[in-house]
Write an enzyme that holds these catalytic residues in place. Sequence first.
Site, mmCIF file in Angstrom:
data_model
loop_
_atom_site.group_PDB
_atom_site.id
_atom_site.type_symbol
_atom_site.label_atom_id
_atom_site.label_comp_id
_atom_site.label_asym_id
_atom_site.label_seq_id
_atom_site.Cartn_x
_atom_site.Cartn_y
_atom_site.Cartn_z
ATOM 1 N N HIS A 82 0.815 -1.218 0.000
ATOM 2 C CA HIS A 82 0.000 0.000 0.000
ATOM 3 C C HIS A 82 0.848 1.268 0.000
ATOM 4 C CE1 HIS A 82 0.809 0.644 4.325
ATOM 5 N NE2 HIS A 82 0.798 -0.680 4.380
ATOM 6 N N ASP A 83 0.361 2.256 -0.726
ATOM 7 C CA ASP A 83 0.902 3.620 -0.721
ATOM 8 C C ASP A 83 2.288 3.742 -1.335
ATOM 9 O OD1 ASP A 83 -1.300 4.939 0.937
ATOM 10 O OD2 ASP A 83 -0.625 3.390 2.313
ATOM 11 N N GLY A 124 5.034 -1.049 2.664
ATOM 12 C CA GLY A 124 4.198 0.126 2.476
ATOM 13 C C GLY A 124 4.949 1.437 2.490
#
Length: 255
Positions: free
Chosen positions: A119-120, A137
Amino acid sequence: MIHNTAIIDAGAELAGDVQVGPYSIIGPDVKIASGTVIGPHVVIQGPTTIGRDNRIFQFASIGEACQDKKYNGEPTALEIGDNNVIREHVTIHRGTIQDNGLTRIGDNNLLMVGVHVAHDCMIGNNNIFANTTGIAGHVHIGDGVILGGMTGVHQFCRIGSYAMTAGCSLVLKDIPAYVMVGGNPAAARSMNFEGMRRRGWSPEVVSQLRKAYKIVYRQGQTLEQALAQLDALAGGAELQVFIDSLRASERGITR
């Protein structure tokens, strides 16, 4: 173009020439642009936007909810650019509201078998991530980066453009542009001078970057002292990329 066993949600938007293989599933809020080929047994969840002329191989999972335990179903997104090759068993997760709510992958990247992008993450262009590389992440990666097989990258790290890791490297700190690292934990070894020559960079540019590397890594200076010395050099755009990557570091650089 779309196999009769594929399941395409009515809320998905696919260009007319997108190919979808057997048993693939494409969920709502997925947009796929022209020329992209989706292999068999691929799962794509949204909100996800995929650009032109990508190739996604079998058993990839794209745009799934992330593994961050703080994630609570908020509407976050994944964006993938053009001309990427995403091989078997690659997993790419959407962002979280704790960051910008977005995971982004640029253009012309090769993600080999079993790569994970968490994520991200913000991934640039023309990168190669070898088999089973794991990117945690909030990681930012520039352009032209090569990550050797089974590289692990700690969350929130930054990897500058044209950097390179050896296989089985564990990256715990930021890697400046051009720097080659290896080991567990990863340590700086050199700069990718051979890659510079293959790109046609002039001997003067290569020599200047070699000098810059020695200032940071061979003179026993603090990063602030090294940056002051680098700022005094009369350098071009290539040197500035190196300097900017040093200044962007928040976790400290890999030494």
